[in-house]
Design a protein around this motif. Structure first.
Motif, PDB file in Angstrom:
ATOM      1  N   TYR A  63      11.413  -3.551   5.672  1.00 15.07           N
ATOM      2  CA  TYR A  63      12.813  -3.721   6.058  1.00 15.07           C
ATOM      3  C   TYR A  63      12.937  -4.619   7.285  1.00 15.07           C
ATOM      4  CZ  TYR A  63      17.525  -2.759   7.635  1.00 15.07           C
ATOM      5  OH  TYR A  63      18.824  -2.904   8.048  1.00 15.07           O
TER       6      TYR A  63
ATOM      7  N   PHE B 106      13.414  -5.734   0.282  1.00 17.03           N
ATOM      8  CA  PHE B 106      13.374  -4.715   1.310  1.00 17.03           C
ATOM      9  C   PHE B 106      14.751  -4.319   1.836  1.00 17.03           C
ATOM     10  CE2 PHE B 106       9.508  -7.446   2.001  1.00 17.03           C
ATOM     11  CZ  PHE B 106       8.624  -6.600   1.366  1.00 17.03           C
ATOM     12  N   GLN B 107      15.824  -4.709   1.164  1.00 21.22           N
ATOM     13  CA  GLN B 107      17.154  -4.516   1.732  1.00 21.22           C
ATOM     14  C   GLN B 107      17.570  -3.056   1.873  1.00 21.22           C
ATOM     15  OE1 GLN B 107      20.318  -6.196  -0.639  1.00 21.22           O
ATOM     16  NE2 GLN B 107      19.169  -5.899  -2.522  1.00 21.22           N
TER      17      GLN B 107
ATOM     18  N   ASP C 268      15.256  -0.523   2.257  1.00 21.27           N
ATOM     19  CA  ASP C 268      14.021   0.185   2.533  1.00 21.27           C
ATOM     20  C   ASP C 268      13.966   0.941   3.854  1.00 21.27           C
ATOM     21  OD1 ASP C 268      13.130  -0.522   0.087  1.00 21.27           O
ATOM     22  OD2 ASP C 268      11.496  -1.802   0.771  1.00 21.27           O
ATOM     23  N   LEU C 269      14.875   0.730   4.763  1.00 22.36           N
ATOM     24  CA  LEU C 269      14.831   1.503   6.000  1.00 22.36           C
ATOM     25  C   LEU C 269      15.126   2.976   5.710  1.00 22.36           C
ATOM     26  CD1 LEU C 269      14.512   1.747   9.041  1.00 22.36           C
ATOM     27  CD2 LEU C 269      16.920   1.156   9.268  1.00 22.36           C
TER      28      LEU C 269
END
Length: 193
Positions: free
Chosen positions: A58, A68-69, A71-72
């Motif tokens: 992220y 990774f948009q 993924d946090l």
């Protein structure tokens, strides 16, 4: 850490975890009667590592910002679920199929949205991600509704679902994460404002 090194680390971690998920899925298909203690420990460790890789991804500088948009938050969730599976293994055993189903279904839904965004970016192979994400989502949904009572058949279904989750993540890493050697970080010129 250098942005390019961080992106390479995130992409390679994604690929390695995808392969490990495919191996775990194949093992569950071949040996569906494995020990639940070993299974929960292995899965817990994998989820923690995968969650950390997603968090790292992220914060990486991915050109398309597709893979990774989400993924946090999802990385934190995976790491937390991994810890819970290891620490509370005796309680989680009864819920393991639902937990897997929910995680796989949620990830598949995120990947469906990501594949549509990839189409908007003009990536040619977006449809492959979409197809694998839909199939993976269906498998996750089946895990949630638990269509079979026999534990061995459900473990085979978990194996197939985890195998397809690995394939899905491998497709995402290969098709959407582009590393350009002379990629520069975004620089904002404050004088323009």
């Amino acid at each position: 850490m250098d942005a390019l090194k961080q992106l390479k680390l995130a992409k390679n971690g994604y690929i390695i975890m995808s392969v490990l998920f495919m191996v775990l899925g194949a093992c569950l298909i071949i040996w569906p009667d494995c020990s639940m203690a070993v299974f929960c420990t292995a899965v817990g460790i994998m989820l923690i590592v995968y969650g950390l890789i997603k968090i790292l991804g992220y914060f990486s500088r991915d050109i398309y910002c597709l893979a990774f948009q989400f993924d946090l938050a999802f990385g934190v969730l995976l790491a937390a679920v991994g810890i819970i599976i290891i620490v509370r293994r005796n309680v989680v055993v009864n819920l393991i199929f639902g937990i897997f189903g929910l995680l796989i279904l949620a990830d598949a839904l995120f990947k469906i949205q990501m594949s549509i965004d990839a189409k908007k970016f003009g990536l040619n192979l977006w449809w492959r991600i979409l197809l694998v994400a839909i199939l993976t989502g269906v498998l996750g949904f089946l895990l949630l509704i638990r269509p079979f009572e026999a534990a061995e058949i459900m473990m085979i279904l978990v194996g197939v679902s985890v195998l397809f989750e690995g394939i899905l993540n491998l497709c995402v890493a290969i098709y959407t994460v582009k590393i350009i050697k002379n990629q520069k970080q975004d620089i904002i010129d404050m004088d323009e404002y």
